[in-house]
Design an enzyme around this catalytic site. Structure first.
Site, PDB file in Angstrom:
ATOM      1  N   LYS A 161       0.843  -1.196   0.000  1.00 29.68           N
ATOM      2  CA  LYS A 161       0.000   0.000   0.000  1.00 29.68           C
ATOM      3  C   LYS A 161       0.882   1.250   0.000  1.00 29.68           C
ATOM      4  CE  LYS A 161      -4.197  -1.864   0.435  1.00 29.68           C
ATOM      5  NZ  LYS A 161      -5.248  -1.669  -0.599  1.00 29.68           N
ATOM      6  N   LYS A 265     -14.246  -7.118  -7.106  1.00 31.74           N
ATOM      7  CA  LYS A 265     -14.550  -7.346  -5.681  1.00 31.74           C
ATOM      8  C   LYS A 265     -16.051  -7.518  -5.568  1.00 31.74           C
ATOM      9  CE  LYS A 265     -10.766  -4.647  -3.733  1.00 31.74           C
ATOM     10  NZ  LYS A 265     -10.387  -3.371  -3.101  1.00 31.74           N
TER      11      LYS A 265
HETATM   12 MN    MN Z   1      -7.189  -1.699  -4.359  1.00 27.19          MN
END
Ligand code: MN
Length: 343
Positions: A161, A265
């Site tokens: 991240k 997702k």
């Molecule tokens: Mn992502």
């Protein structure tokens, strides 16, 4: 005819092992909504909705606020005609995570009745999948240590991240690379960069000989032009995540040639819309990865069945259950380091 007799909903709280820090967001706990679907012939199927406020503007409270409506719409419906049931759900309930859980539970109930598993019903293409594991935003020392630990644990794909500080991110990537050579990298900026910063980041890493397998959502979710610009100016394949929640989003991204990958997702799309977006992407030569929100093992199971059933994902980022404190694995899959296999 197999009727839906009842659906029970309950909120479950999970704590993250470490604060889940990504661009402009830190979470220490997750609130998921569990669904228990019961059919007229006594089949029980459990599923989970993991709402994301950051991505979809919903949380466990908003999901619970439409639960009664969903129950009312579904009660008495015949799961053997699930296409109609899904359509009814789509036209009346606008929570993507709840749709994901309910649609999966309906498919699972039908599969249980038929003596097969959902992944077989979806195609049975792969018996197991490989997942990455995520390094969240922290100081350089901790991020490098975490990356090295993930390598030691046996993972081959690292998700990192970034997105809050481009110069620090470049340094972090260089340090992580030194300690984890041989791994593949998925770098996720979670909308944090301007297009200019995103290209700068990619070019700097490229000049240092670092390869990135997927460069996820470098820029603002609405900046499709910027995403396209990064795609064509950066040496790495670019994935759309926050930018794609609906079928229309996917059509638009494909038309504009704005990404190499779509990150599927189910919690931002629902289960059946995820299937539509997958088919759309495959027909247009867009690559696919599959990700998650804050699902426990129960919710991750749903994406594992999708990924194994279709076998079309180049990368599986299904690690949220590994980042949460959970008493036991309820996903009916075996996790052997980086490999997930349905029992
Ligand atoms: Mn992502």
């Amino acid at each position: 005819m197999i009727k839906i007799k009842d659906i029970k909903f309950s909120v479950k709280k999970y704590e993250y092992k470490k604060p889940f820090h990504i661009t402009n967001s830190v979470r220490t706990e997750a609130f998921n909504v569990e669904v228990e679907l019961i059919t007229s012939n006594g089949i029980i199927s459990k599923a989970e909705a993991s709402p994301s406020f950051r991505v979809c503007g919903e949380n466990s409270d908003t999901v619970m606020s439409v639960a009664d409506k969903a129950r009312g719409v579904l009660a008495g419906k015949d799961i053997k005609r699930y296409g109609n049931v899904f359509n009814d759900l789509k036209s009346s309930v606008d929570s993507p995570s709840l749709k994901a859980a309910l649609e999966f539970s309906i498919l699972e109930a039908l599969c249980k009745e038929s003596g097969i598993k959902v992944w077989n019903f979806l195609g049975g293409v792969k018996k197991e999948i490989e997942t990455d594991k995520t390094v969240v935003i922290s100081n350089i020392k901790d991020m490098v240590l975490e990356a090295a630990n993930i390598k030691k644990e046996g993972f081959k794909i690292l998700k990192i991240k970034v997105g809050e500080n481009v110069d620090k991110d470049i340094e972090i990537m260089a340090e992580i690379y030194k300690k984890t050579k041989g791994m593949k990298y998925i770098v996720d900026a979670n909308t944090g960069y301007t297009p200019k910063q995103a290209v700068y980041f990619a070019k700097k890493l490229y000049s240092r000989g670092i390869d990135i397998s997927v460069y996820e959502q470098p820029v603002d979710r609405n900046d499709i032009k910027g995403l396209r610009c990064v795609r064509f100016k950066s040496p790495y394949p670019v994935a759309a995540d926050e930018s794609v929640k609906t079928i229309d989003d996917a059509v638009n991204l494909i038309k504009k040639e704005a990404c190499d990958f779509i990150n599927i997702k189910i919690m931002k799309m629902g289960f059946s819309n995820a299937l539509s977006i997958i088919q759309l992407a495959r027909a247009n030569d867009i690559k696919l990865m599959i990700g998650c929100m804050s699902e426990s093992s129960l919710g991750i199971k749903q994406s594992v069945h999708l990924a194994c059933g279709l076998g079309c994902f180049d990368f599986c980022d299904l690690d949220s259950h590994l980042l949460l404190n959970e008493k036991r694995n309820r996903g009916e899959f075996i996790q052997n380091k980086n490999i997930i296999k349905i029992c």
